[in-house]
Design an enzyme around this catalytic site. Structure first.
Site, short mmCIF file in Angstrom:
data_model
loop_
_atom_site.label_atom_id
_atom_site.label_comp_id
_atom_site.label_asym_id
_atom_site.label_seq_id
_atom_site.Cartn_x
_atom_site.Cartn_y
_atom_site.Cartn_z
N HIS A 101 -0.84 -26.77 -7.73
CA HIS A 101 -0.01 -25.74 -8.38
C HIS A 101 0.85 -26.38 -9.46
O HIS A 101 1.27 -27.52 -9.33
CB HIS A 101 0.86 -25.00 -7.37
CG HIS A 101 1.66 -25.87 -6.46
ND1 HIS A 101 1.09 -26.49 -5.37
CD2 HIS A 101 2.96 -26.24 -6.47
CE1 HIS A 101 2.02 -27.21 -4.74
NE2 HIS A 101 3.17 -27.08 -5.40
N HIS A 103 4.41 -25.79 -11.37
CA HIS A 103 5.68 -25.07 -11.42
C HIS A 103 6.02 -24.84 -12.90
O HIS A 103 5.96 -25.77 -13.70
CB HIS A 103 6.81 -25.92 -10.84
CG HIS A 103 6.66 -26.26 -9.39
ND1 HIS A 103 7.39 -25.64 -8.41
CD2 HIS A 103 5.89 -27.19 -8.77
CE1 HIS A 103 7.07 -26.17 -7.22
NE2 HIS A 103 6.17 -27.11 -7.41
P1 AMP Z 1 5.61 -28.31 -3.93
O1 AMP Z 1 6.82 -28.98 -3.35
O2 AMP Z 1 5.31 -28.79 -5.32
O3 AMP Z 1 4.42 -28.37 -3.01
O4 AMP Z 1 6.00 -26.80 -4.13
C1 AMP Z 1 5.71 -25.78 -3.24
C2 AMP Z 1 6.47 -24.56 -3.72
O5 AMP Z 1 5.96 -23.44 -3.05
C3 AMP Z 1 7.98 -24.62 -3.43
O6 AMP Z 1 8.70 -24.51 -4.65
C4 AMP Z 1 8.20 -23.42 -2.52
O7 AMP Z 1 9.43 -22.76 -2.77
C5 AMP Z 1 7.01 -22.55 -2.86
N1 AMP Z 1 6.59 -21.63 -1.81
C6 AMP Z 1 6.40 -21.90 -0.50
N2 AMP Z 1 5.99 -20.81 0.17
C7 AMP Z 1 5.91 -19.81 -0.76
C8 AMP Z 1 5.56 -18.43 -0.70
N3 AMP Z 1 5.18 -17.83 0.44
N4 AMP Z 1 5.60 -17.70 -1.84
C9 AMP Z 1 5.99 -18.29 -3.01
N5 AMP Z 1 6.33 -19.58 -3.12
C10 AMP Z 1 6.30 -20.34 -2.02
#
Ligand code: AMP
Ligand code: ZN
Length: 114
Positions: A101, A103
């Site tokens: 993903h 951001h």
């Molecule tokens: P990472 O630390 O780069 O793996 O980022 C994962 C991101 O996913 C974090 O910013 C979380 O806030 C986000 N996240 C986790 N669960 C969900 C969800 N159900 N819907 C939207 N974002 C999410």
């Protein structure tokens, strides 16, 4: 689709999300825990675990993720003010979800990259 993957469940609709954009290759939705006034996640529809496990056949997909992120920034009027694309990769980055993903963050002056 990986049945144990949170973001695959978001793609399938099994877990709800606030959708921002979708086409046959990528999906974008609001981050549930935003760290900036604008915080969107752009993911491939297909399960790709890590940037470092992606292969050359996925180059165009990753480029499409980046250009989608830029278009979202434009729609949200943060393209000119500036924004950041972040891919967390692996343990030291704090990667929590093992589905590639990007951001997209912006809407305020962002701090230095750690
Ligand atoms: P990472 O630390 O780069 O793996 O980022 C994962 C991101 O996913 C974090 O910013 C979380 O806030 C986000 N996240 C986790 N669960 C969900 C969800 N159900 N819907 C939207 N974002 C999410
Ligand atoms: Zn997945």
């Amino acid at each position: 689709m990986d049945p144990d993957c949170l973001f695959c469940k978001i793609v399938s609709g099994d877990i709800p999300s606030t959708g921002v954009y979708r086409d046959d290759r990528v999906m974008a939705f609001e981050d549930i825990n935003p760290v900036a006034p604008q915080h969107v996640l752009v993911i491939p529809v297909q399960h790709v675990t890590f940037l470092s496990t992606a292969d050359e056949s996925q180059e165009a997909l990753i480029g499409h993720m980046a250009l989608t992120a830029d278009r979202i920034a434009a729609e949200r009027h943060i393209q000119d003010s500036g924004f950041r694309l972040t891919i967390n990769q692996g343990r030291d980055s704090g990667q929590e979800v093992d589905h590639l993903h990007m951001h997209v963050t912006g809407g305020r002056k962002l701090g230095p990259i750690a």
